[in-house]
Design a protein around this motif. Structure first.
Motif, mmCIF file in Angstrom:
data_model
loop_
_atom_site.group_PDB
_atom_site.id
_atom_site.type_symbol
_atom_site.label_atom_id
_atom_site.label_comp_id
_atom_site.label_asym_id
_atom_site.label_seq_id
_atom_site.Cartn_x
_atom_site.Cartn_y
_atom_site.Cartn_z
ATOM 1 N N LYS A 23 38.159 38.056 44.344
ATOM 2 C CA LYS A 23 37.578 37.299 43.322
ATOM 3 C C LYS A 23 36.750 36.337 43.656
ATOM 4 C CE LYS A 23 41.501 38.155 39.803
ATOM 5 N NZ LYS A 23 42.680 37.594 39.259
ATOM 6 N N ILE A 37 33.236 37.850 44.669
ATOM 7 C CA ILE A 37 32.918 38.495 43.116
ATOM 8 C C ILE A 37 32.121 37.337 42.348
ATOM 9 C CG2 ILE A 37 33.093 39.471 40.908
ATOM 10 C CD1 ILE A 37 35.226 41.170 42.149
ATOM 11 N N ASN A 38 32.700 36.322 42.444
ATOM 12 C CA ASN A 38 32.270 34.852 41.439
ATOM 13 C C ASN A 38 31.396 34.163 42.024
ATOM 14 O OD1 ASN A 38 34.174 35.761 39.427
ATOM 15 N ND2 ASN A 38 35.801 34.489 40.327
ATOM 16 N N VAL A 86 27.755 39.318 44.968
ATOM 17 C CA VAL A 86 28.148 40.489 44.847
ATOM 18 C C VAL A 86 27.658 41.320 43.407
ATOM 19 C CG1 VAL A 86 30.165 42.067 44.713
ATOM 20 C CG2 VAL A 86 30.260 40.163 46.265
ATOM 21 N N LEU A 142 30.417 44.069 48.171
ATOM 22 C CA LEU A 142 31.916 43.570 48.450
ATOM 23 C C LEU A 142 32.071 43.557 49.965
ATOM 24 C CD1 LEU A 142 34.113 41.708 46.979
ATOM 25 C CD2 LEU A 142 35.020 44.138 46.550
ATOM 26 N N LEU A 161 36.402 44.716 40.298
ATOM 27 C CA LEU A 161 34.830 44.670 40.107
ATOM 28 C C LEU A 161 34.638 45.039 38.825
ATOM 29 C CD1 LEU A 161 32.374 43.628 41.945
ATOM 30 C CD2 LEU A 161 31.902 46.156 42.477
ATOM 31 N N SER A 191 35.157 42.334 36.217
ATOM 32 C CA SER A 191 34.337 41.251 36.500
ATOM 33 C C SER A 191 32.952 41.423 35.895
ATOM 34 C CB SER A 191 34.465 40.814 37.704
ATOM 35 O OG SER A 191 35.789 40.084 38.102
ATOM 36 N N LEU A 192 32.453 42.559 36.404
ATOM 37 C CA LEU A 192 31.051 43.044 36.469
ATOM 38 C C LEU A 192 30.579 43.977 35.637
ATOM 39 C CD1 LEU A 192 30.011 42.189 40.107
ATOM 40 C CD2 LEU A 192 29.708 40.532 38.130
#
Length: 541
Positions: free
Chosen positions: A448, A451-452, A456, A462, A486, A489-490
């Motif tokens: 996390k 990613i944040n 990424v 990643l 992922l 989140s994205l």
């Protein structure tokens, strides 16, 4: 095309390898407005496709004393400013029965001239110091080699550049260089995520594209005589050696065995390839054969050690301008001021060199940029720590600012990878320590965080930030979990599925050259899981 002239940067840097990221950091630290553009992700070129050796310079002492001196100086600097990227495991230069023992004294004298500390040790002591060595060695010299994580190093430079105000654009490819008469004033880009075309402008454009710098120079209307040299390497499934092992002879194929993180690797080969093949790297059967054959001479245990994968990179070698035949090829730093060289102002190329000298290359490029922009600010990169390598104050009351440490595998692994920034891998969530990747000890919290905060865009990005999929299962057990995180989140579900397929296909690309025995069985098992059960298959498979 969107002509965005709302902001003109002092500097646009093309290329997200160690040199480009290091130059962005140096420029930003000196107060310049900076834009770094990269067509894929950080460290996707030669930076991320080498042996990860923290060169003492000893390898070059006899054949290239200037490079040797640069290496030992930068080696000591990186130990200070990038300690979370470095493992200080030292190295041995071994003389084997087929080698000339007389070379050892020449080697030691050359190291002394370059300022590299050496110690000739008895072969019996060398065998005790490093049990994995060839027991038949007849000579050994201890040197201050080590290991460095190129992905971590590059990302730390990019992070510090951003902290100092630089803007970073990955997945943005340069499709054109904007020229007004005899001056370069900007770049044309395409965003690979949404296919949008944009323009950005700057007083200085820096070509830090490595081997791809040849193409970027052509876009600007100038020529650089690049000579691509492919180097192949093999990664083994665990660390056979604890010290770096080198052959004590002039540099040749497969004479370096480097331990790093959970693995060790043997490299490299050297083969001149056509320029149109630099985006189509593959490792041949002959490459694998020579790497195993020569690697076993350094450490016989390699003969029975599982090989995880093979990979190759392209060295950005540059021929002298007055030698178009390429017979005089330099491996040193090449800084080209195209105003003096070609009558084209606003354009600089920094190339050649080695991972070990990336910071020095960035300093030289930034010095030239500051000279052109009349900026009087000294370089500070040789002594200011990179993010993650700052000395922590254990007396601080705020625990979130302390190094994140503990007894769990996930916590220890995060500390090893992110140094003083490891506390960001835990936000207090009850599942933060849950493992996404068992092989490398990558936790939910670390994924996390990457990613944040670590730029990424996909699973392969990643992997470079966290080592997800780089362990013994090569993504077999962790890829689907990481893709799910992922996706949350994205990504949309459809895109995440394609991303997972591409990630596994990239893993297969590295396994295919060494696919025999147990590796074939594991590849088949992975195929059953992802293609048979999940119905997942890459389009180009």
């Amino acid at each position: 095309m969107n002509k965005n002239k709302s902001k003109e940067y002092d500097v646009i840097i093309i290329g997200g390898g160690a040199t480009g990221a290091g130059t962005a950091r140096d420029c930003a630290m000196r107060g310049l407005s900076v834009l770094l553009v990269e067509r894929h992700d950080f460290a996707t070129g030669a930076t991320g496709r080498n042996h990860g050796l923290l060169h003492s310079g000893a390898r070059y002492a006899v054949t290239d004393p200037e490079s040797a001196k640069e290496c030992i100086e930068e080696n000591m600097i990186l130990r200070r400013i990038a300690n979370h990227c470095v493992e200080e495991n030292n190295g041995l230069f071994l003389t084997l029965p087929e080698d000339d023992i007389a070379f050892q004294s020449q080697f030691v004298d050359a190291c002394a001239s370059a300022g590299i500390g050496t110690e000739i040790i008895d072969p019996d002591f060398a065998r005790r110091l490093e049990p994995s060595v060839n027991p038949n060695l007849i000579g050994a010299v201890k040197v201050p080699d080590g290991s460095v994580d190129p992905f971590r190093l590059t990302m730390s430079n990019a992070l510090d550049a951003r902290l100092n105000g630089a803007e970073l654009l990955t997945q943005h490819e340069v499709t054109g260089v904007i020229r007004e008469q005899d001056r370069i004033v900007g770049v044309e880009l395409i965003n690979h995520n949404n296919k949008e075309k944009v323009k950005h402008y700057a007083k200085i454009v820096v070509n830090a594209g490595g081997i791809w710098g040849h193409h970027i120079a052509n876009l600007a209307g100038v020529n650089i005589n690049m000579f691509p040299a492919k180097g192949s390497l093999l990664i083994f499934g665990h660390r056979v050696n604890k010290m770096v092992l080198n052959r004590c002879r002039k540099p040749a194929n497969a004479d370096i065995l480097v331990p790093g993180d959970t693995i060790c690797l043997i490299g490299t080969t050297s083969e001149h390839i056509p320029y149109d093949q630099i985006d189509n790297m593959f490792v041949s059967k002959d490459d694998v054969d020579v790497l195993i054959r020569e690697g076993v001479k350094l450490s016989p245990a390699l003969a029975t050690t599982r090989i995880l994968r093979a990979y190759a990179g392209v060295r950005p070698l540059v021929a002298a301008d007055d030698d178009p035949t390429g017979r005089s090829i330099s491996r040193g730093i090449v800084l080209l001021d195209h105003q003096k060289r070609d009558g084209l102002s606003g354009f600089i190329t920094i190339t050649g060199g080695k991972l070990m000298t990336y910071r020095l290359m960035a300093e030289e490029a930034t010095d030239l940029i500051c000279q052109k922009l009349a900026v009087d600010k000294a370089c500070e990169t040789a002594y200011k720590p990179l993010p993650g390598s700052e000395k922590s104050d254990l007396s601080m009351e705020n625990a979130s600012q302390k190094i994140y440490s503990g007894l769990s595998i996930a916590q220890k692994s995060a500390q090893d990878r992110h140094g003083s920034l490891a506390h960001k891998a835990s936000n207090g969530g009850e599942n933060d320590d849950s493992l996404v990747c068992e092989c490398e000890g990558v936790s939910l919290g670390e994924v996390k965080y990457a990613i944040n905060e670590l730029h990424v865009n996909n699973l392969i990005d990643l992997r470079r930030r966290t080592r997800v999929g780089m362990g013994t299962c090569q993504g077999e057990l962790c890829a689907c979990r990481a893709a799910g995180l992922l996706c949350e989140s994205l990504e949309e579900a459809g895109k995440a599925k394609d991303d997972l397929a591409n990630f596994l296909q990239e893993r297969w690309k590295g396994m295919s050259p060494i696919a025999w025995g147990d590796t074939i069985n594991e590849v088949q098992f992975t195929s059953w899981i992802y293609e048979g059960i999940y119905g997942l298959k890459a389009e180009n498979n």
